[in-house]
Design an enzyme around this catalytic site. Structure first.
Site, PDB file in Angstrom:
ATOM      1  N   PHE A  44       0.865  -1.127  -0.002  1.00  0.00           N
ATOM      2  CA  PHE A  44      -0.013   0.011   0.097  1.00  0.00           C
ATOM      3  C   PHE A  44       0.947   1.270   0.157  1.00  0.00           C
ATOM      4  O   PHE A  44       1.561   1.448   0.767  1.00  0.00           O
ATOM      5  CB  PHE A  44      -0.933  -0.161   1.176  1.00  0.00           C
ATOM      6  CG  PHE A  44      -1.755   1.239   1.219  1.00  0.00           C
ATOM      7  CD1 PHE A  44      -2.917   1.136   0.343  1.00  0.00           C
ATOM      8  CD2 PHE A  44      -1.466   2.337   1.872  1.00  0.00           C
ATOM      9  CE1 PHE A  44      -4.012   2.022   0.456  1.00  0.00           C
ATOM     10  CE2 PHE A  44      -2.404   3.509   1.707  1.00  0.00           C
ATOM     11  CZ  PHE A  44      -3.678   3.519   1.135  1.00  0.00           C
ATOM     12  N   ASP A  63       9.166   2.671   1.716  1.00  0.00           N
ATOM     13  CA  ASP A  63       8.012   3.391   2.263  1.00  0.00           C
ATOM     14  C   ASP A  63       7.977   3.205   3.734  1.00  0.00           C
ATOM     15  O   ASP A  63       7.460   1.946   3.945  1.00  0.00           O
ATOM     16  CB  ASP A  63       6.927   2.967   1.387  1.00  0.00           C
ATOM     17  CG  ASP A  63       5.653   3.610   1.954  1.00  0.00           C
ATOM     18  OD1 ASP A  63       5.653   4.222   3.089  1.00  0.00           O
ATOM     19  OD2 ASP A  63       4.623   3.282   0.945  1.00  0.00           O
ATOM     20  N   LYS A 120       2.546   9.246   8.514  1.00  0.00           N
ATOM     21  CA  LYS A 120       1.685   9.026   9.513  1.00  0.00           C
ATOM     22  C   LYS A 120       2.387   9.570  11.049  1.00  0.00           C
ATOM     23  O   LYS A 120       1.673  10.603  11.412  1.00  0.00           O
ATOM     24  CB  LYS A 120       2.131   7.490   9.743  1.00  0.00           C
ATOM     25  CG  LYS A 120       0.469   6.919   8.569  1.00  0.00           C
ATOM     26  CD  LYS A 120       0.013   5.636   8.750  1.00  0.00           C
ATOM     27  CE  LYS A 120      -0.936   5.330   7.762  1.00  0.00           C
ATOM     28  NZ  LYS A 120      -0.574   4.854   6.487  1.00  0.00           N
TER      29      LYS A 120
HETATM   30  C1  LIG Z   1      -0.926   5.052   5.016  1.00  0.00           C
HETATM   31  C2  LIG Z   1       0.170   4.719   4.289  1.00  0.00           C
HETATM   32  C3  LIG Z   1       0.400   5.280   2.952  1.00  0.00           C
HETATM   33  C4  LIG Z   1      -0.606   6.439   2.540  1.00  0.00           C
HETATM   34  O1  LIG Z   1      -0.584   7.792   3.402  1.00  0.00           O
HETATM   35  P1  LIG Z   1      -1.590   8.849   3.365  1.00  0.00           P
HETATM   36  O2  LIG Z   1      -0.984   9.876   4.396  1.00  0.00           O
HETATM   37  O3  LIG Z   1      -2.733   8.416   3.670  1.00  0.00           O
HETATM   38  O4  LIG Z   1      -1.591   9.296   2.047  1.00  0.00           O
HETATM   39  C5  LIG Z   1       1.651   5.347   2.226  1.00  0.00           C
HETATM   40  N1  LIG Z   1       2.407   4.196   2.500  1.00  0.00           N
HETATM   41  C6  LIG Z   1       2.062   3.388   3.535  1.00  0.00           C
HETATM   42  C7  LIG Z   1       2.878   2.249   3.901  1.00  0.00           C
HETATM   43  C8  LIG Z   1       1.023   3.652   4.528  1.00  0.00           C
HETATM   44  O5  LIG Z   1       0.485   2.718   5.666  1.00  0.00           O
END
Ligand SMILES: *Cc1c(COP(=O)(O)O)cnc(C)c1O
Length: 400
Positions: free
Chosen positions: A138, A223, A252
């Site tokens: 994700f 990420d 986050k």
């Molecule tokens: C939540 C998340 C995102 C997206 O972050 P947003 O602030 O909602 O755009 C991207 N990568 C990972 C691994 C995430 O957990």
């Protein structure tokens, strides 16, 4: 307004992207406890999805926000910004990166990282643009990060996807080797797939990926939007592996609840961004940077990251105790305070989430029918024990 009135307004005026939400509206929080409008307390094991790392009302964070808000909330990147420069220094000093760029969310940080990787090879005059990601990953909801997200269900209604992305099985080095072509510019990975159901990359895989990137001269983008900020028991999850990614993305937990994202990159990659390459109106504004600086200094000064590693180990043992007791618990996974408990498909994870809420515990269900636990890092052992007791009651009363 009472909860029914809030729900009615939401149903009428808000786009229905979140469907039927859990029927609670919180009024305020203290440490790891949230209170709804009726004063009912809930112990929070979701933390706004790994956002509220310092919990609620942490004085260091609240003070930093108030004092910055009194001075200057926003100012344009046309000017130098003290809080931004300080936060950039702090992130560089505590990571393997050399330079930072600030965005406003995880998706935006990833979007910037994708641009940076492409620009890096563009500058070399080499036709490399494709980014390889993992199935079940994700990376966000913008079009490019959706294309990077290896889950077709999110992409299908929005085709055509931007080209230049390919997803392959996670933890499969051979699959990665055969996916790399002359046009590959980067690999983008989560070290623990969060939304996908708390699925950990193996040590051998991560080491192999780093090695392969070096051999092939392609960039490694991690990420760490969810795994960063102490969540796994290190400030950044890559630090468990003794590797050095070229680019790291954060969001986050970074602002402790104030929206901010970041790209951290090694100089070699970072220097691909030149004046005009990238930008953001809000990214790195004084308020968000002051908040993030308070979060990092508090994590470091209060020893919250080592504490997270220890408490996480305790929490995991307690979850394994549940697994021994209930055969429908298929797996317990994760590191630090990013843990998951996969349930047999016959047990509806979403129902357990609702029952836990009735017991005063906030949990969440991620991919693969996996209960996900990402509490504030200030959670206590007693609160963990309380959750285990509640889950035990729910499992015993309803599912045995
Ligand atoms: C939540 C998340 C995102 C997206 O972050 P947003 O602030 O909602 O755009 C991207 N990568 C990972 C691994 C995430 O957990």
């Amino acid at each position: 307004m009472d909860i029914q009135e809030i729900i009615a307004l939401d149903k009428k005026y808000y786009m229905n992207t979140f469907g039927d939400r859990l029927p609670v509206a919180f009024e305020y929080g203290q440490q790891s406890t949230l209170y709804d409008k009726e004063g009912k307390a809930y112990i929070d094991f979701v933390a706004g999805i790994a956002v509220n790392v310092l919990g609620y009302g942490h004085p260091a964070l609240v003070e930093a926000i108030i004092s910055q808000a009194k001075k200057l909330i926003h100012c344009s990147n046309l000017f130098y910004i003290e809080a931004q420069a300080q936060l950039a220094k702090l992130l560089v000093e505590n990571s393997c990166g050399d330079r930072v760029f600030f965005a406003n969310s995880g998706a935006e940080a990833n979007e910037g990282a994708i641009k940076l990787a492409r620009k890096y090879f563009w500058d070399k005059g080499v036709n490399k643009y494709e980014i390889i990601t993992a199935i079940n990953s994700f990376h966000g909801r913008t079009l490019a990060t959706l294309a990077a997200t290896g889950q077709e269900k999110y992409q299908r209604p929005f085709v055509p996807m931007p080209p230049g992305f390919k997803s392959i099985p996670y933890n499969d080095l051979e699959a990665l080797k055969s996916a790399i072509t002359d046009t590959t510019c980067a690999i983008m990975l989560e070290l623990i797939q969060g939304e996908g159901g708390v699925i950990e990359a193996t040590y051998e895989y991560v080491k192999g990926v780093e090695q392969l990137c070096k051999e092939k001269g392609i960039l490694l983008i991690l990420d760490e939007v969810q795994t960063g900020m102490g969540r796994t028991g290190k400030l950044f999850a890559y630090q468990h592996f003794g590797i050095q990614p070229d680019i790291i993305t954060l969001a986050k937990g970074l602002g402790g609840g104030v929206p901010i994202g970041a790209i951290i990159a090694k100089e070699s990659a970072a220097s691909a961004f030149e004046p005009g390459s990238h930008g953001s109106t809000f990214g790195g504004n004084p308020l968000a940077c002051a908040a993030a600086t308070a979060v990092i200094t508090t994590l470091l000064n209060e020893g919250l990251i080592d504490r997270c590693a220890q408490l996480g180990e305790y929490f995991k043992q307690r979850l394994l105790y549940l697994k021994d007791k209930y055969p429908f618990i298929k797996d317990v996974r994760g590191k630090g305070l990013m843990l998951g408990m996969e349930l047999d498909p016959s047990i509806p994870g979403k129902e357990i989430v609702k029952e836990a809420l009735n017991h005063g515990y906030i949990i969440n269900c991620a991919g693969h029918n996996t209960l996900r636990f990402v509490p504030p890092l200030v959670i206590t052992q007693q609160e963990i024990d309380g959750l285990i007791d509640a889950l035990e009651q729910i499992f015993t009363n309803t599912y045995r």
